[in-house]
Design an enzyme around this catalytic site. Structure first.
Site, PDB file in Angstrom:
ATOM      1  N   ASP A  11       0.876  -1.174   0.000  1.00 47.78           N
ATOM      2  CA  ASP A  11       0.000   0.000   0.000  1.00 47.78           C
ATOM      3  C   ASP A  11       0.911   1.222   0.000  1.00 47.78           C
ATOM      4  O   ASP A  11       2.132   1.103   0.159  1.00 47.78           O
ATOM      5  CB  ASP A  11      -0.887  -0.010   1.261  1.00 47.78           C
ATOM      6  CG  ASP A  11      -1.792   1.212   1.331  1.00 47.78           C
ATOM      7  OD1 ASP A  11      -2.370   1.578   0.285  1.00 47.78           O
ATOM      8  OD2 ASP A  11      -1.920   1.829   2.405  1.00 47.78           O
ATOM      9  N   TYR A  43      -0.950   8.334  -2.632  1.00 48.00           N
ATOM     10  CA  TYR A  43      -1.032   7.935  -4.036  1.00 48.00           C
ATOM     11  C   TYR A  43      -2.226   8.606  -4.733  1.00 48.00           C
ATOM     12  O   TYR A  43      -2.261   8.714  -5.954  1.00 48.00           O
ATOM     13  CB  TYR A  43      -1.244   6.419  -4.130  1.00 48.00           C
ATOM     14  CG  TYR A  43       0.002   5.544  -4.068  1.00 48.00           C
ATOM     15  CD1 TYR A  43       1.247   6.041  -3.725  1.00 48.00           C
ATOM     16  CD2 TYR A  43      -0.110   4.193  -4.379  1.00 48.00           C
ATOM     17  CE1 TYR A  43       2.359   5.210  -3.676  1.00 48.00           C
ATOM     18  CE2 TYR A  43       0.996   3.348  -4.335  1.00 48.00           C
ATOM     19  CZ  TYR A  43       2.234   3.858  -3.988  1.00 48.00           C
ATOM     20  OH  TYR A  43       3.323   3.031  -3.949  1.00 48.00           O
ATOM     21  N   GLY A  44      -3.224   8.967  -3.934  1.00 49.66           N
ATOM     22  CA  GLY A  44      -4.541   9.320  -4.488  1.00 49.66           C
ATOM     23  C   GLY A  44      -4.576  10.374  -5.580  1.00 49.66           C
ATOM     24  O   GLY A  44      -5.392  10.286  -6.482  1.00 49.66           O
ATOM     25  N   CYS A  74      -4.167  -1.743  -1.862  1.00 47.34           N
ATOM     26  CA  CYS A  74      -4.327  -0.329  -2.179  1.00 47.34           C
ATOM     27  C   CYS A  74      -5.341  -0.268  -3.315  1.00 47.34           C
ATOM     28  O   CYS A  74      -5.109  -0.836  -4.390  1.00 47.34           O
ATOM     29  CB  CYS A  74      -2.984   0.245  -2.622  1.00 47.34           C
ATOM     30  SG  CYS A  74      -3.094   1.893  -3.312  1.00 47.34           S
ATOM     31  N   ASN A  75      -6.442   0.404  -3.069  1.00 47.59           N
ATOM     32  CA  ASN A  75      -7.479   0.490  -4.104  1.00 47.59           C
ATOM     33  C   ASN A  75      -7.003   1.303  -5.308  1.00 47.59           C
ATOM     34  O   ASN A  75      -7.342   0.998  -6.450  1.00 47.59           O
ATOM     35  CB  ASN A  75      -8.738   1.155  -3.526  1.00 47.59           C
ATOM     36  CG  ASN A  75      -9.444   0.254  -2.535  1.00 47.59           C
ATOM     37  OD1 ASN A  75     -10.318  -0.517  -2.899  1.00 47.59           O
ATOM     38  ND2 ASN A  75      -9.051   0.334  -1.277  1.00 47.59           N
ATOM     39  N   THR A  76      -6.213   2.356  -5.021  1.00 45.14           N
ATOM     40  CA  THR A  76      -5.735   3.212  -6.110  1.00 45.14           C
ATOM     41  C   THR A  76      -4.872   2.396  -7.073  1.00 45.14           C
ATOM     42  O   THR A  76      -5.034   2.472  -8.303  1.00 45.14           O
ATOM     43  CB  THR A  76      -4.939   4.401  -5.526  1.00 45.14           C
ATOM     44  OG1 THR A  76      -5.697   4.978  -4.454  1.00 45.14           O
ATOM     45  CG2 THR A  76      -4.661   5.444  -6.574  1.00 45.14           C
ATOM     46  N   GLU A 151      -2.328   9.136   8.022  1.00 41.84           N
ATOM     47  CA  GLU A 151      -0.879   8.852   8.092  1.00 41.84           C
ATOM     48  C   GLU A 151      -0.213   9.677   9.193  1.00 41.84           C
ATOM     49  O   GLU A 151       0.788   9.255   9.762  1.00 41.84           O
ATOM     50  CB  GLU A 151      -0.204   9.154   6.747  1.00 41.84           C
ATOM     51  CG  GLU A 151      -0.536   8.159   5.649  1.00 41.84           C
ATOM     52  CD  GLU A 151       0.139   6.801   5.829  1.00 41.84           C
ATOM     53  OE1 GLU A 151       1.236   6.723   6.402  1.00 41.84           O
ATOM     54  OE2 GLU A 151      -0.468   5.795   5.387  1.00 41.84           O
ATOM     55  N   CYS A 183     -10.941   2.684  -0.006  1.00 43.02           N
ATOM     56  CA  CYS A 183      -9.531   3.024   0.215  1.00 43.02           C
ATOM     57  C   CYS A 183      -9.170   2.291   1.483  1.00 43.02           C
ATOM     58  O   CYS A 183      -9.912   2.343   2.475  1.00 43.02           O
ATOM     59  CB  CYS A 183      -9.353   4.531   0.400  1.00 43.02           C
ATOM     60  SG  CYS A 183      -7.707   4.984   1.022  1.00 43.02           S
ATOM     61  N   THR A 184      -8.042   1.590   1.480  1.00 37.53           N
ATOM     62  CA  THR A 184      -7.730   0.719   2.619  1.00 37.53           C
ATOM     63  C   THR A 184      -7.423   1.502   3.901  1.00 37.53           C
ATOM     64  O   THR A 184      -7.383   0.918   4.982  1.00 37.53           O
ATOM     65  CB  THR A 184      -6.561  -0.225   2.286  1.00 37.53           C
ATOM     66  OG1 THR A 184      -5.474   0.550   1.757  1.00 37.53           O
ATOM     67  CG2 THR A 184      -6.991  -1.276   1.284  1.00 37.53           C
TER      68      THR A 184
HETATM   69  N1  DGL Z   1      -4.741   3.141   0.760  1.00 37.78           N
HETATM   70  C1  DGL Z   1      -4.719   3.436  -0.630  1.00 37.78           C
HETATM   71  C2  DGL Z   1      -5.986   3.086  -1.325  1.00 37.78           C
HETATM   72  O1  DGL Z   1      -6.591   2.112  -0.945  1.00 37.78           O
HETATM   73  C3  DGL Z   1      -3.989   4.672  -1.091  1.00 37.78           C
HETATM   74  C4  DGL Z   1      -4.316   5.959  -0.441  1.00 37.78           C
HETATM   75  C5  DGL Z   1      -3.412   7.084  -0.889  1.00 37.78           C
HETATM   76  O2  DGL Z   1      -2.209   6.950  -0.770  1.00 37.78           O
HETATM   77  O3  DGL Z   1      -3.920   8.108  -1.372  1.00 37.78           O
HETATM   78  O4  DGL Z   1      -6.384   3.701  -2.261  1.00 37.78           O
END
Ligand code: DGL
Length: 284
Positions: A11, A43-44, A74-76, A151, A183-184
């Site tokens: 992630d 990451y978003g 990580c969903n992204t 975070e 989003c996790t």
């Molecule tokens: N936890 C991640 C997700 O599931 C990424 C979140 C991020 O870094 O913006 O999308």
């Protein structure tokens, strides 16, 4: 492949721990190899090419460290990278989109599924398509303020509460009876989301199904560990101490020590500074 090899999980940061805890619950004999890209979180808001590039660095790292299967926690990355890279690796790779959408389709009674996700996941349209293909309506809400606050260890803060009020309002107005935590990081906000949405709205965390899917794949391949459990290992690209502190607080249990792993931008080389010493790995 040996049965006691770890399950790789990655992630952008602490969010993947919501998947890790589900692996510990469903597959207590499996050990984890976790990579949190905390040097590059969030990451978003990043473009798809960048998310694809990061996954192409992280998955070889996890494989080289012995992962027998990789869960993209990580969903992204699941939405933006996985469709492009799935066939590039010799280990099974499991992502969140199908399991998450599948769980939401089962949970909803009125056919209106709200989802909270990063900007990248929302823009990809991956969850909306999966929900609409299942015959239901999707209401997607991007929540850019949440991941940096989580975070930073701000769960329970007034800032998170105010942000959630704003993000959830459109889902309430739409009459969604189900909210997908796409989003996790967001399952760590479950209590607050529940308080705002009320008891009539179901919250769906894709973790349970994605881990069940990983378990099926390992079982089918004869790869479930039957012997003694190995050690869990955690790597981050940012500060290991911050990750351990925030992650331990969120999970309510002390995480084992974490090491720094900075992945090389130029290809599949990486280095792991351990005990103050730079060690270059072999070129993959
Ligand atoms: N936890 C991640 C997700 O599931 C990424 C979140 C991020 O870094 O913006 O999308």
């Amino acid at each position: 492949m040996k049965l006691d090899q770890p399950i790789g999980v990655f992630d952008s940061g602490v969010g993947g721990l919501t998947v890790a805890r589900e692996i510990w619950r469903q597959m207590p004999r499996e050990s984890l190899l976790y990579f949190g890209d905390t040097g590059r979180v969030p990451y978003g808001g990043r473009p798809p090419e960048e998310i694809i590039r990061f996954s192409r660095q992280i998955i070889p790292f996890l494989m080289d460290e012995g992962a027998k299967l990789v869960v993209v926690a990580c969903n992204t990355s699941s939405a933006l990278a996985l469709p492009h890279i799935r066939g590039e690796f010799s280990v099974p790779i499991v992502g969140l989109i199908e399991p998450g959408a599948g769980a939401a389709l089962v949970a909803s009674r009125n056919g209106k599924i709200g989802m909270l996700a990063t900007e990248g996941t929302v823009k990809s349209g991956a969850y909306q398509k999966a929900v609409e293909d299942g015959g239901m309506q999707a209401y997607a809400q991007a929540c850019p303020a949440l991941v940096p606050l989580i975070e930073a260890g701000q769960v329970g803060s007034p800032e998170i509460h105010a942000a959630l009020e704003g993000y959830l309002e459109p889902l309430r107005s739409a009459g969604a009876d189900t909210v997908l935590l796409a989003c996790t990081h967001y399952p760590f906000l479950e209590r607050e989301i529940r308080a705002i949405m009320g008891p009539g709205v179901k919250l769906v965390d894709p973790a349970e199904r994605v881990v069940a899917r990983a378990r099926e794949i390992l079982t089918a391949g004869g790869l479930l560990n039957t012997g003694a459990r190995g050690e869990d290992r955690f790597y981050v690209s940012g500060d290991p101490g911050d990750f351990q502190k925030v992650g331990s607080r969120l999970l309510g249990t002390v995480l084992p020590g974490c090491s720094k792993a900075v992945l090389d931008e130029s290809g599949r080389r990486f280095f792991v500074p351990a005990e103050g010493e730079m060690k270059w790995s072999k070129k993959l």
